[in-house]
Design a protein around this motif. Structure first.
Motif, short mmCIF file in Angstrom:
data_model
loop_
_atom_site.label_atom_id
_atom_site.label_comp_id
_atom_site.label_asym_id
_atom_site.label_seq_id
_atom_site.Cartn_x
_atom_site.Cartn_y
_atom_site.Cartn_z
N ALA A 98 -30.66 25.73 123.07
CA ALA A 98 -30.21 24.97 122.32
C ALA A 98 -31.26 23.38 121.86
O ALA A 98 -31.67 23.27 121.39
N ARG A 99 -31.96 23.16 123.19
CA ARG A 99 -33.10 21.90 123.51
C ARG A 99 -34.24 22.93 122.61
O ARG A 99 -35.04 21.91 122.08
N GLN A 100 -34.91 23.45 123.03
CA GLN A 100 -35.57 24.52 122.68
C GLN A 100 -35.50 24.60 121.37
O GLN A 100 -36.99 24.66 120.28
N ILE A 101 -34.84 25.57 120.34
CA ILE A 101 -34.37 25.21 119.23
C ILE A 101 -34.38 23.77 118.10
O ILE A 101 -35.56 23.85 117.03
N ALA A 102 -34.80 22.85 119.12
CA ALA A 102 -34.37 21.23 118.90
C ALA A 102 -36.02 21.02 118.84
O ALA A 102 -36.75 20.42 117.34
N ALA A 103 -36.34 21.39 119.57
CA ALA A 103 -37.75 21.18 119.62
C ALA A 103 -39.09 22.24 118.88
O ALA A 103 -39.33 21.54 118.68
N TRP A 104 -38.85 22.66 118.66
CA TRP A 104 -39.77 23.89 117.69
C TRP A 104 -39.17 23.03 116.34
O TRP A 104 -40.28 23.30 115.50
N ARG A 105 -38.06 22.24 116.09
CA ARG A 105 -37.85 22.30 114.69
C ARG A 105 -38.51 21.09 114.94
O ARG A 105 -39.49 20.61 113.39
N ASP A 106 -38.71 19.74 115.91
CA ASP A 106 -39.27 18.54 115.06
C ASP A 106 -40.40 18.69 115.60
O ASP A 106 -41.07 17.96 115.22
N HIS A 107 -40.68 19.89 116.47
CA HIS A 107 -42.08 19.62 117.27
C HIS A 107 -43.57 20.49 116.10
O HIS A 107 -44.53 20.20 116.25
N HIS A 108 -42.58 21.60 115.59
CA HIS A 108 -43.47 22.88 114.90
C HIS A 108 -42.99 23.10 113.86
O HIS A 108 -43.28 23.67 112.82
N GLY A 109 -41.57 22.23 113.33
CA GLY A 109 -40.84 22.17 111.95
C GLY A 109 -40.91 23.63 111.56
O GLY A 109 -40.37 24.09 110.49
N LEU A 110 -40.22 24.61 112.43
CA LEU A 110 -40.26 26.08 113.10
C LEU A 110 -38.50 25.91 112.84
O LEU A 110 -37.52 25.40 113.32
N ASP A 111 -38.12 26.07 112.02
CA ASP A 111 -36.67 27.55 111.04
C ASP A 111 -35.88 28.90 112.32
O ASP A 111 -35.97 29.30 111.91
N LEU A 112 -36.14 28.45 113.72
CA LEU A 112 -35.53 29.90 114.70
C LEU A 112 -34.51 29.65 114.57
O LEU A 112 -33.64 28.69 115.77
N ALA A 113 -33.60 30.97 115.30
CA ALA A 113 -32.66 31.00 115.62
C ALA A 113 -32.73 31.43 116.82
O ALA A 113 -33.57 32.15 117.22
N VAL A 114 -32.14 31.48 117.92
CA VAL A 114 -32.31 31.61 119.08
C VAL A 114 -30.70 32.30 120.19
O VAL A 114 -30.10 32.30 119.77
N ALA A 115 -30.99 34.06 120.09
CA ALA A 115 -30.27 34.85 120.75
C ALA A 115 -29.57 34.76 122.23
O ALA A 115 -31.35 34.98 123.17
N VAL A 116 -29.49 35.03 122.67
CA VAL A 116 -28.87 33.98 123.89
C VAL A 116 -28.03 35.51 125.03
O VAL A 116 -27.02 35.67 124.37
N ASN A 117 -28.15 35.63 125.98
CA ASN A 117 -27.36 36.94 126.60
C ASN A 117 -26.42 36.55 127.68
O ASN A 117 -26.93 35.35 128.06
N LEU A 118 -25.26 36.79 127.48
CA LEU A 118 -24.41 36.27 128.26
C LEU A 118 -23.27 37.56 129.40
O LEU A 118 -23.09 38.76 128.46
N PRO A 119 -22.53 37.34 129.96
CA PRO A 119 -22.00 38.26 130.52
C PRO A 119 -21.02 38.33 130.35
O PRO A 119 -20.66 36.71 129.75
N SER A 120 -19.78 39.50 130.30
CA SER A 120 -18.74 39.44 129.77
C SER A 120 -17.89 37.99 130.34
O SER A 120 -16.61 37.13 129.87
N ARG A 121 -18.15 37.36 131.34
CA ARG A 121 -17.19 36.34 131.93
C ARG A 121 -17.10 35.43 131.54
O ARG A 121 -16.67 34.89 131.38
N ALA A 122 -18.92 35.37 130.83
CA ALA A 122 -19.03 33.96 129.62
C ALA A 122 -17.82 33.84 128.64
O ALA A 122 -17.19 33.45 128.14
N PHE A 123 -17.31 35.24 128.60
CA PHE A 123 -16.96 34.93 126.78
C PHE A 123 -15.23 35.62 127.27
O PHE A 123 -14.18 35.49 126.20
N GLU A 124 -15.20 35.42 128.61
CA GLU A 124 -13.26 35.42 128.62
C GLU A 124 -12.54 34.13 129.15
O GLU A 124 -11.95 33.86 128.83
N ARG A 125 -13.96 32.84 128.70
CA ARG A 125 -13.49 31.82 128.85
C ARG A 125 -13.65 30.75 127.50
O ARG A 125 -14.70 31.04 126.92
#
Ligand code: C2E
Ligand code: MG
Ligand code: MG
Ligand code: MG
Length: 287
Positions: A98-125
């Motif tokens: 999320a910090r990186q998306i904001a940095a690309w937006r603020d410093h480079h004018g880029l609108d990028l989405a980021v896909a993060v890999n999560l293990p199933s444990r993360a989705f159980e919460r």
């Protein structure tokens, strides 16, 4: 093995096994420190839209800067998953992306989405939902700026615990992709019910595309399935012009692989985009 090597009949563990578990313990301890000291980094690999060549999203892939070397996820993610360290590491990855998306937006004018890999444990919460909300909201990002990837195997292993969290996540606008699709055992009935947006074709099927009939058959079937379920389909591990050509011919939406760009540090990605890789311009927040 204990008897065969004739040294000690009471040897309980093969020396290799002891070596391996000691190594695991060492990695665990070192990973703990790595997380605290900020030695984990995310590299980002562009996903190219087949239709117009633009980059709307990048995948975040974790690396570990360990004593000057860059350790690849295959050498530490499995230990992190076994020990549970993957949970704080995933929290870190969501915040960092999320910090990186904001940095690309603020410093480079880029609108990028980021896909993060999560293990199933993360989705159980259940607090995953709050965490994603907090990470995006605190930076003024739309929730759709974060995408989450879960492997088909992880998803099916814990499907009952994961489903309610998936529903809550998608209600906030976060998009979910099934990673390494084709290597697990999805029930087709589940696929029609899950709130997912994207299937990622595993690279093992892309590797021999156009060369081996079975690979071509699997990829053709996955793309057809995605189309009829109205899911986006991404091919990963695209390396050659032939693979690209076949994927385009089959109507694959999005292409990811070293044919286009490798995973890169955030600054390199911005430079790559400025040199001619194309991204969507950031929306003017005032307009
Ligand atoms: P994945 O999510 O399926 O990621 C795709 C892998 O393909 C990445 O390997 C990427 O570097 C590699 N790749 C990219 N282009 C090409 C290409 O042209 N050819 C081939 N053969 N491979 C290509 P990587 O970075 O080593 O990551 C391996 C796996 O580790 C990932 O597979 C993912 O399952 C896991 N992983 C990586 N980062 C994270 C993370 O932050 N959290 C979790 N939980 N898992 C992660
Ligand atoms: Mg992935
Ligand atoms: Mg993948
Ligand atoms: Mg994969």
């Amino acid at each position: 093995a204990a008897k065969a090597d004739g040294r000690n009949a009471l040897q309980l563990f093969h020396p290799d096994l002891i070596g391996r578990s000691r190594e695991k313990l060492e990695i665990e301890t070192a990973l703990h420190k790595a997380l605290e000291r900020g030695e984990l980094v995310l590299h980002y690999q562009p996903q190219i839209e087949a239709a117009d060549g633009r980059v709307r999203a990048v995948e975040a892939l974790m690396r570990w800067r360990r004593d000057g070397a860059l350790v690849q996820p295959g050498d530490f993610i499995p230990v992190a998953e076994e020990t549970g360290l993957i949970v704080p590491m995933s929290e870190w990855a969501i915040g960092e992306a999320a910090r990186q998306i904001a940095a690309w937006r603020d410093h480079h004018g880029l609108d990028l989405a980021v896909a993060v890999n999560l293990p199933s444990r993360a989705f159980e919460r259940f607090d995953l939902v709050e965490q994603v909300r907090e990470a995006t909201r605190s930076l003024g990002l739309p929730e759709r700026a974060l995408q989450l990837e879960i492997t088909e195997t992880a998803l099916m292993r814990n499907i009952d615990q994961v489903i309610p969290v998936l529903h809550r996540l998608t209600q906030t606008g976060v998009e979910i992709a099934i990673d390494d699709f084709g290597t697990g055992y999805s029930s087709l009935a589940y696929l029609t019910q899950l709130p997912i947006r994207e299937l990622k074709i595993d690279q093992s099927f892309v590797r021999y595309l156009g060369e081996r009939e079975q690979s071509t058959a699997v990829v053709t079937a996955v793309i057809a399935l995605a189309r009829s379920l109205r899911l986006r389909v991404v091919a990963e591990g695209v390396e050659t012009p032939l693979q690209e050509q076949v994927l385009r011919g089959l109507g694959c939406d999005t292409l990811q692989g070293r044919r286009f760009a490798p995973p890169m540090p955030a600054e390199d990605l911005a430079r790559w985009l400025e040199r001619g890789g194309r991204a969507t311009p950031a929306r003017d927040p005032a307009g």
